[in-house]
Design a protein around this motif. Structure first.
Motif, PDB file in Angstrom:
ATOM      1  N   TYR A 269       0.849  -1.190   0.000  1.00 61.61           N
ATOM      2  CA  TYR A 269       0.000   0.000   0.000  1.00 61.61           C
ATOM      3  C   TYR A 269       0.892   1.251   0.000  1.00 61.61           C
ATOM      4  CZ  TYR A 269      -3.828   3.133   1.429  1.00 61.61           C
ATOM      5  OH  TYR A 269      -4.768   4.144   1.496  1.00 61.61           O
TER       6      TYR A 269
ATOM      7  N   ARG B 202      -1.542   3.065  -3.609  1.00 63.37           N
ATOM      8  CA  ARG B 202      -2.285   3.823  -2.590  1.00 63.37           C
ATOM      9  C   ARG B 202      -3.105   4.935  -3.243  1.00 63.37           C
ATOM     10  NH1 ARG B 202      -2.178   8.339   0.501  1.00 63.37           N
ATOM     11  NH2 ARG B 202      -2.769   8.115   2.710  1.00 63.37           N
TER      12      ARG B 202
ATOM     13  N   THR C 245      -0.615  -2.976   3.920  1.00 60.99           N
ATOM     14  CA  THR C 245       0.205  -1.947   4.525  1.00 60.99           C
ATOM     15  C   THR C 245       1.469  -2.556   5.111  1.00 60.99           C
ATOM     16  OG1 THR C 245      -0.888  -2.144   6.660  1.00 60.99           O
ATOM     17  CG2 THR C 245      -1.798  -0.537   5.115  1.00 60.99           C
TER      18      THR C 245
END
Length: 223
Positions: free
Chosen positions: A57, A62, A220
């Protein structure tokens, strides 16, 4: 509707490199699903299915998720769905799971859907199933999960706090019926601590479903 109209009038710039012409140029488009693989959060919550994501991410990934999810750039849904389907096929071909699959999107809170004007993960699930079917993977959307209580904003919460925040927050719809597949493939846009996916898997398993795999667009990097 407003965002779609504006996009027709305002010159486009690539979300990744800022180049003119399209929202994702060929070079940046290739990075959205450049590294599909198994990405498990650490620490890993109990009950989390094997989790695969298309990419970390960061950067253009993103930017594309935020634009699709928060700014209503619906056209980016096709790109993100391609990434989800490619990642799911990669997991299947790695011998992790077997179909046919009931694809279950993680539900958004009703207030979030109202605020955004769309259900981002539900929309991705429908598109991803079409891609999976075209690739020869038997799959059908099974929108069986629902939120049964409000949860606090997850931003800034630790993995332990997220797990507590999400505990008993999901349920199975009364009209769920039988899963249209041998296995459930959980689908979400991002995995952070894995608490949401673990809670979704717990609820589905309690209802008798087999939940071996979760797929997200991005994962993430925990600090």
């Amino acid at each position: 509707m407003w965002n779609a109209m504006v996009s027709l009038l305002v010159p486009q710039a690539c979300l990744g490199c800022g180049g003119p012409g399209v929202r994702l140029c060929d070079g940046c488009l290739g990075r959205v699903a450049a590294a599909p693989g198994r990405r498990m959060p650490s620490p890993c919550p109990q009950g989390l299915p094997e989790c695969w994501s298309a990419a970390p991410y960061t950067g253009v990934v993103r930017a594309a998720i935020v634009a699709y999810k928060e700014r209503g750039e619906a056209a980016l849904g096709a790109v993100l769905a391609d990434a989800l389907a490619f990642t799911a096929v990669s997991a299947v071909r790695a011998g992790r799971v077997r179909g046919p699959f009931a694809v279950v999107p993680v539900p958004s809170a009703r207030r979030s859907v109202r605020g955004r004007g769309h259900d981002p993960v539900g929309g991705l699930a429908a598109l991803a199933v079409r891609r999976l079917t075209a690739c020869g993977v038997e799959a059908r959307v099974w929108p069986v999960l629902r939120q049964v209580r409000k949860v606090a904003d997850q931003a800034g919460l630790s993995s332990t706090e997220r797990a507590a925040n999400l505990a008993a927050s999901l349920g199975v719809r009364d009209d769920a019926g039988e899963p249209p597949g041998a296995s459930v493939l959980l689908l979400d846009d991002i995995v952070t601590t894995g608490s949401t996916l673990a809670e979704a898997a717990r609820v589905l398993r309690a209802a008798g479903a087999v939940v071996p795999l979760a797929v997200t667009v991005a994962a993430t990097r925990r600090k």
